[in-house]
Design an enzyme around this catalytic site. Structure first.
Site, PDB file in Angstrom:
ATOM      1  N   PHE A 188       0.818  -1.212   0.000  1.00 41.12           N
ATOM      2  CA  PHE A 188       0.000   0.000   0.000  1.00 41.12           C
ATOM      3  C   PHE A 188       0.852   1.262   0.000  1.00 41.12           C
ATOM      4  O   PHE A 188       0.388   2.323  -0.405  1.00 41.12           O
ATOM      5  CB  PHE A 188      -0.994  -0.003   1.177  1.00 41.12           C
ATOM      6  CG  PHE A 188      -0.434   0.498   2.472  1.00 41.12           C
ATOM      7  CD1 PHE A 188      -0.672   1.801   2.876  1.00 41.12           C
ATOM      8  CD2 PHE A 188       0.335  -0.328   3.284  1.00 41.12           C
ATOM      9  CE1 PHE A 188      -0.157   2.275   4.075  1.00 41.12           C
ATOM     10  CE2 PHE A 188       0.847   0.132   4.477  1.00 41.12           C
ATOM     11  CZ  PHE A 188       0.609   1.439   4.877  1.00 41.12           C
ATOM     12  N   THR A 189       2.112   1.178   0.389  1.00 38.41           N
ATOM     13  CA  THR A 189       2.962   2.369   0.411  1.00 38.41           C
ATOM     14  C   THR A 189       3.185   2.940  -0.991  1.00 38.41           C
ATOM     15  O   THR A 189       3.541   4.112  -1.123  1.00 38.41           O
ATOM     16  CB  THR A 189       4.326   2.096   1.084  1.00 38.41           C
ATOM     17  OG1 THR A 189       5.030   1.095   0.354  1.00 38.41           O
ATOM     18  CG2 THR A 189       4.140   1.675   2.531  1.00 38.41           C
TER      19      THR A 189
END
Length: 146
Positions: A79-80
């Protein structure tokens, strides 16, 4: 959807000290899912990755796809990749899709890849993982469906 692709000779993932996934020659796909992403994005990205010619032919030119070399794909949720670092010194993850929705789209993306007949391995969604890979080249690409 944002994908960071790395061409590898091998890769593996450990979760809590246990190996959960391993591939030989192929592609490691780090995938970030954003709020506006849809099944259409997942299908487009899967098709692009399967057919992207990033492996060298007998003349040393990038002319072969992972499908052409009978390679494998490892998908790692990250998700980063949806993080925004434009303001301040701490990333904002406001663009990231909420976990329950993201997991559904992540699974659809994996299914699209698997339906092509390619060997697909994965990490563990929403887990802290150690990803080990040997990047060939190095060869790294960023794909974005936006």
């Amino acid at each position: 959807m944002i994908a960071l692709l790395q061409r590898v000779s091998k890769a593996s993932i450990e979760v809590e000290g246990k190996k959960v996934s391993e591939i030989g020659k192929g592609i490691v796909v780090f995938i970030g899912i954003q709020k506006q992403d849809s099944e259409k994005d997942a299908q487009y990205l899967a098709n692009k990755i399967i057919n992207l010619r990033i492996f060298e032919d007998s003349e040393g030119k990038m002319n072969l796809s992972v499908k052409d070399i009978s390679g494998e794909i490892m998908v790692v949720s990250e998700f980063t990749l949806a993080g925004d670092c434009k303001k301040g010194l701490r990333p904002s993850f406001d663009r990231a899709m909420p976990p329950l929705q993201a997991q559904k789209l992540y699974n659809q993306f994996i299914d699209f890849l698997k339906n092509t007949g390619i060997s697909v391995k994965t990490g563990v969604f929403r887990s802290y993982m150690h990803v080990y890979l040997v990047n060939e080249g190095p060869v790294t690409f960023i794909l974005n469906t936006r």
